[in-house]
Design a protein around this motif. Sequence first.
Motif, mmCIF file in Angstrom:
data_model
loop_
_atom_site.group_PDB
_atom_site.id
_atom_site.type_symbol
_atom_site.label_atom_id
_atom_site.label_comp_id
_atom_site.label_asym_id
_atom_site.label_seq_id
_atom_site.Cartn_x
_atom_site.Cartn_y
_atom_site.Cartn_z
ATOM 1 N N LEU A 151 10.363 9.145 2.524
ATOM 2 C CA LEU A 151 9.867 7.465 1.887
ATOM 3 C C LEU A 151 10.504 5.960 2.694
ATOM 4 O O LEU A 151 9.673 5.561 3.161
ATOM 5 C CB LEU A 151 10.297 7.226 0.598
ATOM 6 C CG LEU A 151 9.883 6.362 -0.529
ATOM 7 C CD1 LEU A 151 7.940 5.996 -0.053
ATOM 8 C CD2 LEU A 151 9.936 6.033 -1.418
ATOM 9 N N ALA A 152 11.542 6.095 3.273
ATOM 10 C CA ALA A 152 12.695 5.468 3.849
ATOM 11 C C ALA A 152 11.731 5.594 5.566
ATOM 12 O O ALA A 152 11.293 4.220 6.620
ATOM 13 C CB ALA A 152 14.004 6.079 4.596
ATOM 14 N N LEU A 153 11.619 7.050 5.616
ATOM 15 C CA LEU A 153 10.480 7.129 7.347
ATOM 16 C C LEU A 153 8.655 5.943 7.104
ATOM 17 O O LEU A 153 8.385 5.849 8.161
ATOM 18 C CB LEU A 153 10.795 8.445 7.780
ATOM 19 C CG LEU A 153 9.942 8.589 9.032
ATOM 20 C CD1 LEU A 153 10.697 8.179 10.325
ATOM 21 C CD2 LEU A 153 9.668 10.452 9.152
ATOM 22 N N SER A 154 8.486 6.425 6.031
ATOM 23 C CA SER A 154 7.368 5.729 5.857
ATOM 24 C C SER A 154 7.204 4.480 6.137
ATOM 25 O O SER A 154 6.565 3.580 6.832
ATOM 26 C CB SER A 154 6.998 6.396 4.551
ATOM 27 O OG SER A 154 6.643 7.292 4.058
ATOM 28 N N PHE A 155 8.438 3.528 5.724
ATOM 29 C CA PHE A 155 8.730 2.302 6.193
ATOM 30 C C PHE A 155 9.083 2.457 6.824
ATOM 31 O O PHE A 155 9.119 0.845 7.872
ATOM 32 C CB PHE A 155 9.469 1.889 4.651
ATOM 33 C CG PHE A 155 8.909 1.159 3.417
ATOM 34 C CD1 PHE A 155 8.451 0.364 2.974
ATOM 35 C CD2 PHE A 155 9.138 2.609 2.281
ATOM 36 C CE1 PHE A 155 7.590 0.456 1.496
ATOM 37 C CE2 PHE A 155 8.559 2.603 0.777
ATOM 38 C CZ PHE A 155 8.300 1.477 1.273
ATOM 39 N N VAL A 156 9.923 2.614 8.027
ATOM 40 C CA VAL A 156 10.130 2.318 9.154
ATOM 41 C C VAL A 156 7.998 2.239 9.558
ATOM 42 O O VAL A 156 8.525 1.147 10.827
ATOM 43 C CB VAL A 156 11.281 3.426 10.001
ATOM 44 C CG1 VAL A 156 11.199 3.136 11.021
ATOM 45 C CG2 VAL A 156 13.137 3.615 9.049
ATOM 46 N N PHE A 206 -0.401 7.852 9.290
ATOM 47 C CA PHE A 206 0.597 8.638 9.407
ATOM 48 C C PHE A 206 1.454 8.549 7.935
ATOM 49 O O PHE A 206 1.854 8.587 6.971
ATOM 50 C CB PHE A 206 0.783 9.038 10.347
ATOM 51 C CG PHE A 206 2.137 9.986 10.326
ATOM 52 C CD1 PHE A 206 1.555 11.636 9.953
ATOM 53 C CD2 PHE A 206 3.330 9.929 10.067
ATOM 54 C CE1 PHE A 206 2.570 12.090 9.979
ATOM 55 C CE2 PHE A 206 4.565 10.758 9.759
ATOM 56 C CZ PHE A 206 3.851 12.347 9.803
ATOM 57 N N ALA A 207 1.817 6.930 8.076
ATOM 58 C CA ALA A 207 3.304 6.513 7.324
ATOM 59 C C ALA A 207 1.641 6.252 6.054
ATOM 60 O O ALA A 207 2.891 6.653 4.839
ATOM 61 C CB ALA A 207 3.331 4.556 7.298
ATOM 62 N N VAL A 213 0.678 -1.727 0.666
ATOM 63 C CA VAL A 213 -0.109 -0.087 -0.386
ATOM 64 C C VAL A 213 0.818 1.107 -0.071
ATOM 65 O O VAL A 213 0.419 2.337 -0.980
ATOM 66 C CB VAL A 213 -0.724 -0.096 1.051
ATOM 67 C CG1 VAL A 213 -1.534 1.626 1.780
ATOM 68 C CG2 VAL A 213 -2.184 -1.035 0.681
ATOM 69 N N THR A 214 2.015 1.027 0.886
ATOM 70 C CA THR A 214 3.638 2.279 0.617
ATOM 71 C C THR A 214 3.783 2.724 -0.374
ATOM 72 O O THR A 214 3.630 3.736 -1.139
ATOM 73 C CB THR A 214 3.407 2.164 1.698
ATOM 74 O OG1 THR A 214 3.474 1.928 3.419
ATOM 75 C CG2 THR A 214 5.243 3.423 1.804
ATOM 76 N N VAL A 215 3.989 1.329 -1.171
ATOM 77 C CA VAL A 215 4.183 2.211 -2.560
ATOM 78 C C VAL A 215 3.329 2.234 -3.498
ATOM 79 O O VAL A 215 3.377 3.057 -4.455
ATOM 80 C CB VAL A 215 5.182 0.745 -3.243
ATOM 81 C CG1 VAL A 215 5.658 0.313 -4.487
ATOM 82 C CG2 VAL A 215 6.166 0.343 -2.220
ATOM 83 N N LEU A 216 2.427 1.540 -3.358
ATOM 84 C CA LEU A 216 1.314 1.961 -4.618
ATOM 85 C C LEU A 216 1.013 3.621 -3.924
ATOM 86 O O LEU A 216 0.688 4.428 -4.740
ATOM 87 C CB LEU A 216 -0.249 0.858 -3.897
ATOM 88 C CG LEU A 216 -1.699 1.555 -4.822
ATOM 89 C CD1 LEU A 216 -0.831 1.033 -6.522
ATOM 90 C CD2 LEU A 216 -2.545 0.317 -4.825
ATOM 91 N N LEU A 217 1.023 4.116 -2.661
ATOM 92 C CA LEU A 217 0.154 5.917 -2.793
ATOM 93 C C LEU A 217 1.439 6.283 -3.230
ATOM 94 O O LEU A 217 1.428 7.200 -3.829
ATOM 95 C CB LEU A 217 0.131 5.847 -1.170
ATOM 96 C CG LEU A 217 -0.887 5.395 -1.076
ATOM 97 C CD1 LEU A 217 -1.149 5.314 0.976
ATOM 98 C CD2 LEU A 217 -1.607 5.611 -1.239
#
Length: 183
Positions: A160-165, A120-121, A63-67
């Motif tokens: 983007l890295a923070l989103s994954f963390v 939030f991510a 979902v994160t990558v798709l967004l």
Amino acid sequence: MQLIRPSRTVRSLVGINLGLFLGGVSAGLILGVPDQGMSVSDPSYYSVESLNFVNILWNNAQVTVLLFLTSLTLLWIIGAFLLVLNGYVLGTTILAARATGCSWLLIAMTTLPHGAIEVFAFALSSAVGVVLPLQIINYLRGINDRLISRESNVETATYLALSFVLIVVAAWIEATVSLSIAA
């Protein structure tokens, strides 16, 4: 290492994205039809194999990558729609849980610990996906003197890295805390 302060654009878009998600939740709660059958909040709905850290993480990473990619390529329109849709699904899921007798407290306890971090991510990954297209548009309009700036790329990569963390943390909380509360 110095923490990079997000640009006004990213801060604004994160706020807008969170508002879109909450709007979707509200729409789901108001317009959704409660399901009297088995609810996704009912632990028996899930197979034990499907709700583990790796599967939760994989789903949320997708979902994160798709967004990020839809915001990057389609200038946020599809990313914004996906945030509203995710919110709507959560709203209807809450309705379904309430229809099966779950209390508001149980719903909050199983959703909020991981959900706040996860949402939030998602909002952050969608927001940083817009940075590069906006930079190109501003260059073509004569506002920026460079097509792509190093600062913008560092900001995008950092957040983007923070989103994954954050997604990893949220998946761990969901797999350990949220599911143990629901059980």
